[in-house]
Design a protein around this motif. Structure first.
Motif, PDB file in Angstrom:
ATOM      1  N   VAL A 220       0.862  -1.177   0.000  1.00 52.13           N
ATOM      2  CA  VAL A 220       0.000   0.000   0.000  1.00 52.13           C
ATOM      3  C   VAL A 220       0.903   1.233   0.000  1.00 52.13           C
ATOM      4  CG1 VAL A 220      -1.831   1.254   1.182  1.00 52.13           C
ATOM      5  CG2 VAL A 220      -1.762  -1.250   1.295  1.00 52.13           C
ATOM      6  N   ASN A 221       1.006   1.880  -1.178  1.00 48.06           N
ATOM      7  CA  ASN A 221       1.838   3.075  -1.319  1.00 48.06           C
ATOM      8  C   ASN A 221       3.268   2.841  -0.852  1.00 48.06           C
ATOM      9  OD1 ASN A 221      -0.382   4.629  -2.240  1.00 48.06           O
ATOM     10  ND2 ASN A 221      -1.044   4.927  -0.126  1.00 48.06           N
TER      11      ASN A 221
ATOM     12  N   GLN B  81       3.095  -3.167   7.883  1.00 49.11           N
ATOM     13  CA  GLN B  81       3.502  -1.836   8.323  1.00 49.11           C
ATOM     14  C   GLN B  81       2.309  -0.898   8.432  1.00 49.11           C
ATOM     15  OE1 GLN B  81       6.370  -1.194   5.196  1.00 49.11           O
ATOM     16  NE2 GLN B  81       8.090  -1.411   6.603  1.00 49.11           N
ATOM     17  N   VAL B  82       1.361  -0.990   7.503  1.00 53.24           N
ATOM     18  CA  VAL B  82       0.165  -0.144   7.561  1.00 53.24           C
ATOM     19  C   VAL B  82      -0.647  -0.448   8.812  1.00 53.24           C
ATOM     20  CG1 VAL B  82      -2.016   0.402   6.419  1.00 53.24           C
ATOM     21  CG2 VAL B  82       0.075   0.179   5.064  1.00 53.24           C
TER      22      VAL B  82
ATOM     23  N   THR C 243       1.228  17.943   5.823  1.00 52.73           N
ATOM     24  CA  THR C 243       2.522  17.595   5.249  1.00 52.73           C
ATOM     25  C   THR C 243       2.366  16.377   4.353  1.00 52.73           C
ATOM     26  OG1 THR C 243       3.684  18.474   7.185  1.00 52.73           O
ATOM     27  CG2 THR C 243       4.916  16.983   5.758  1.00 52.73           C
ATOM     28  N   TRP C 244       2.951  16.472   3.177  1.00 55.79           N
ATOM     29  CA  TRP C 244       2.962  15.383   2.207  1.00 55.79           C
ATOM     30  C   TRP C 244       4.378  14.824   2.098  1.00 55.79           C
ATOM     31  CZ3 TRP C 244       0.173  19.757   1.883  1.00 55.79           C
ATOM     32  CH2 TRP C 244      -1.183  19.674   1.537  1.00 55.79           C
ATOM     33  N   GLY C 245       4.471  13.542   1.792  1.00 55.09           N
ATOM     34  CA  GLY C 245       5.763  12.905   1.572  1.00 55.09           C
ATOM     35  C   GLY C 245       5.816  12.247   0.213  1.00 55.09           C
ATOM     36  N   MET C 246       7.011  12.117  -0.315  1.00 55.00           N
ATOM     37  CA  MET C 246       7.190  11.516  -1.637  1.00 55.00           C
ATOM     38  C   MET C 246       6.989  10.007  -1.558  1.00 55.00           C
ATOM     39  SD  MET C 246      10.514  11.649  -4.189  1.00 55.00           S
ATOM     40  CE  MET C 246      11.429  10.439  -3.223  1.00 55.00           C
ATOM     41  N   VAL C 247       6.121   9.501  -2.405  1.00 56.12           N
ATOM     42  CA  VAL C 247       5.901   8.062  -2.523  1.00 56.12           C
ATOM     43  C   VAL C 247       6.770   7.480  -3.632  1.00 56.12           C
ATOM     44  CG1 VAL C 247       4.186   6.272  -2.992  1.00 56.12           C
ATOM     45  CG2 VAL C 247       3.552   8.262  -1.636  1.00 56.12           C
ATOM     46  N   GLU C 248       6.877   8.211  -4.726  1.00 53.45           N
ATOM     47  CA  GLU C 248       7.655   7.731  -5.862  1.00 53.45           C
ATOM     48  C   GLU C 248       8.314   8.912  -6.560  1.00 53.45           C
ATOM     49  OE1 GLU C 248       7.097   4.934  -9.865  1.00 53.45           O
ATOM     50  OE2 GLU C 248       5.372   5.493  -8.634  1.00 53.45           O
TER      51      GLU C 248
END
Length: 490
Positions: A74-75, A81-82, A338-343
């Motif tokens: 998942v992402n 972990q999720v 806040t956003w984080g980079m997934v890819e």
């Protein structure tokens, strides 16, 4: 007879890329450890057949219950972990760890100290001789020491493509040299933009205007000061370098380690300046306090810009109250997400790909874009690229017909190994984007803006669910290294 010279060919815009996410070799997306667990459970199931068919069936079902969460992604995170992250969030919320109250109404602290990870942080002032007095942020629980450099970038307007390529090459060399910097664990480049009320321009004009200036010049400057703030913004660029204690010098005091970190700064100035950072100056403790204070209470940012001599302390740089929700963080007069980079961007990018992501947005009170680098040492880099090459080759050959993505990943891994063998460095990197607005109702508009900017930068971003307070602190000039403080390993 006349001759016409052929126009020169326009310079080709250089492309960049070849980053890849490391994937361990394994079957059914389980990775190496998951594959070994699968074979162990299969062997145990076969042995249970000697006991009874029912025992073997129960073992197989229990094994499936363990392996399925490991195989589902998942992402970029496994299902296990999720679920662990959801449980950790529920446990912290049940203990009311998502609430923070400071000051006279608090049972924890009488000052307005920083919340969460930064609660025990301190700022030491160090005299460097060359750069004057600088501030070093110390996080005692992780033994991390962070010094922040304020940069004044020259921009890319009216700059030749050859000069841009040279800047990128110098930045790559600077990042490669970080892997050889003793004790360095993280480097964060942060671009923060805020609406400018015009106080800085007015202050600059008042300080530099000559008493004998003509009346016409005074009127022109007054008109500029009055009209400029309508569509202006303040953009600040910072580079935070985080060090840790050397393994053989664990007995060093905080003061001694801060002086040692400050002594290494001159070696890093020239590399940043050549990369287009312009003038580079270490931030003093007062500047660090003001930056953190304005981030937690954006409403006071204007007041801080109008009173540059206002004396603040690190013990009172935090918010009066804060509340962390699953997908946003409320702190004093602001609400942040806040956003984080997934890819990372697929394929190639150009030197100006991230320009729109870092540009100011007038709808936001504040926006911070942080590129976080964690360098590998030369020994770790050599092992990593060889391991990645073996894993990529296994993933490409385990199928009867390799996919295009598997082949591209194999080519990238082989190229990375060749470049590392020729002296290139290897770094892990990610991107964090924080947008601050004045109310929860404005978060939807902020989300649309960030999604649009991320699409232009070809980045895939997702909100940092369940970790908004920690990732908010990671974009500040405080040197928070998120994996060190993480409860659930990523």
């Amino acid at each position: 007879m006349t001759t016409t010279a052929a126009p020169p060919n326009p310079p080709q815009q250089r492309a960049y890329g070849n980053w890849r996410r490391g994937v361990s070799a394994g079957l059914f997306g389980l990775g190496t450890v998951g594959t070994l667990i699968m074979f162990g459970l299969a062997l145990l199931t076969v042995l249970m057949l000697a006991v009874s068919l029912l025992a073997a069936l129960v073992t197989a079902l229990c094994g499936a219950a363990v392996l399925v969460p490991l195989a589902v992604r998942v992402n970029g995170r496994t299902g296990l972990q999720v679920m662990a992250a959801r449980f950790a969030w529920w446990r912290g919320r049940s203990r009311r760890q998502h609430l923070y109250l400071s000051g006279v109404a608090s049972k924890v602290t009488q000052t307005h100290q920083l919340p969460g990870i930064l609660a025990r942080s301190q700022v030491y002032e160090v005299e460097t001789g060359r750069s004057g007095r600088i501030g070093v942020v110390v996080i005692p629980q992780s033994r991390h020491y962070t010094v922040t450099l304020r940069c004044y970038p020259e921009g890319m307007d009216l700059v030749d493509q050859s000069a841009i390529d040279a800047r990128v090459a110098h930045l790559a060399a600077w990042l490669s040299n970080l892997s050889r910097e003793p004790g360095l664990v993280q480097a964060a480049v942060t671009v923060e933009s805020t609406p400018d009320p015009g106080t800085q321009l007015a202050t600059e004009v008042d300080d530099t205007m000559s008493p004998e200036a003509p009346e016409l010049a005074r009127r022109v400057l007054a008109e500029v000061v009055r009209s400029y703030p309508a569509g202006s913004a303040t953009v600040e660029t910072r580079v935070s370098l985080t060090y840790t204690l050397p393994p053989n010098r664990r007995q060093l005091s905080h003061e001694d380690m801060c002086r040692e970190v400050a002594a290494r700064l001159p070696n890093l100035h020239s590399g940043l300046s050549a990369a287009g950072a312009g003038g580079v100056r270490p931030m003093m403790p007062r500047s660090l306090v003001r930056a953190v204070r304005a981030a937690y209470d954006p409403g006071v940012g204007i007041e801080l810009s109008r009173t540059p001599d206002l004396d603040l302390t690190w013990e009172n740089a935090g918010p009066v109250s804060a509340r962390e929700s699953w997908d946003y963080y409320r702190h004093d007069s602001g609400v942040s997400r806040t956003w984080g980079m997934v890819e990372a961007p697929r394929g190639v990018t150009f030197a100006n790909t991230f320009a729109r992501l870092t540009d100011p947005d007038p709808q936001l009170l504040r926006k911070r874009v942080s590129l976080i680098y964690r360098p590998y040492s030369p020994a770790e880099s050599a092992k990593l690229v060889e391991s990645d090459k073996r894993d990529a080759r296994f993933n490409a050959t385990k199928k009867a017909q390799a996919t295009a993505r598997d082949l591209a990943d194999l080519n990238a891994a082989e190229q990375a190994a060749q470049e590392e063998a020729s002296g290139a460095g290897v770094v892990r990197f990610t991107v964090l984007v924080t947008a601050t607005v004045s109310s929860v109702e404005q978060l939807d508009e902020a989300t649309r803006i960030i999604d649009s900017r991320a699409a232009e930068a070809r980045l895939m971003l997702r909100p940092m669910y369940g970790a908004q307070a920690a990732t908010f602190a990671a974009t500040l000039p405080t040197g928070v290294v998120l994996p060190v403080h993480a409860t659930v390993p990523f």
